[in-house]
Design an enzyme around this catalytic site. Structure first.
Site, PDB file in Angstrom:
ATOM      1  N   LYS A  65       0.810  -0.978  -0.213  1.00 23.04           N
ATOM      2  CA  LYS A  65       0.088   0.045  -0.159  1.00 23.04           C
ATOM      3  C   LYS A  65       0.647   1.260   0.108  1.00 23.04           C
ATOM      4  O   LYS A  65       1.164   2.202  -0.320  1.00 23.04           O
ATOM      5  CB  LYS A  65      -0.983   0.247   1.297  1.00 23.04           C
ATOM      6  N   ASP A  74      -6.196   0.121   1.054  1.00 24.89           N
ATOM      7  CA  ASP A  74      -6.062  -0.059   2.831  1.00 24.89           C
ATOM      8  C   ASP A  74      -7.278  -0.354   3.258  1.00 24.89           C
ATOM      9  O   ASP A  74      -8.932  -0.534   2.411  1.00 24.89           O
ATOM     10  CB  ASP A  74      -5.505   1.600   3.367  1.00 24.89           C
TER      11      ASP A  74
END
Length: 161
Positions: A48, A66
């Site tokens: 991420k 996320d």
């Protein structure tokens, strides 16, 4: 890390940051790497974070996902993925690559404003209320079409029409 005290966590993050800076100096001549592979080799940098850097710093088509985007995609029926990796793949398949960088931020900001994780009221979220109404409508249509009970659906079923 849950068992560490606040001071210990803070110290660990500072040390991790120092190691990361040292590696940037040693391996990358002080420059932030511009590939997923090199970024993800840095301590504390996962997929991420690498996606955020690639999208925002280097302008690459990346879609950082996320837990917040994962939750919203499930609520809105955009993904039934059990992991952020699956949700990322689902969202990338739905959206053109040139929209990923902007869309990622739009989902975050929209979610903060209209679709919070706690004390969520689906009737006050424009997307959740629309998704719920569309799911109810498709259930009613299914009952009329085959004269049977409507299939059980999750709270925010995927809209496939």
């Amino acid at each position: 890390m849950a068992h560490l005290s606040y001071i210990s966590k803070q110290d660990l993050l500072v040390r991790l940051g120092c190691v990361c800076v040292q590696l940037l100096l040693e391996r990358h001549e002080g420059q932030v790497p511009s590939s997923f592979e090199e970024l993800e080799q840095l301590p504390g940098v996962g997929h991420k974070t690498a996606s955020v850097v690639m999208a925002q710093a280097f302008g690459h088509d990346a879609f950082p996902v996320d837990t917040h985007i994962h939750r919203l995609a499930a609520r809105w029926g955009l993904s039934s993925g059990k992991s952020v990796e699956q949700t990322e793949a689902d969202l990338k398949a739905l959206m053109p690559p040139e929209t990923w960088r902007t869309l990622h931020l739009q989902i975050i900001y929209f979610g903060r404003e209209h679709c919070p994780a706690k004390q969520h009221d689906s009737s006050s979220c424009p997307i959740c209320s629309w998704a719920a109404a569309a799911a109810a409508s498709s259930s009613t249509a299914a009952v009329k079409a085959n004269g049977s009970k409507a299939p059980k659906r999750k709270r925010h079923a995927a809209i496939t029409e």
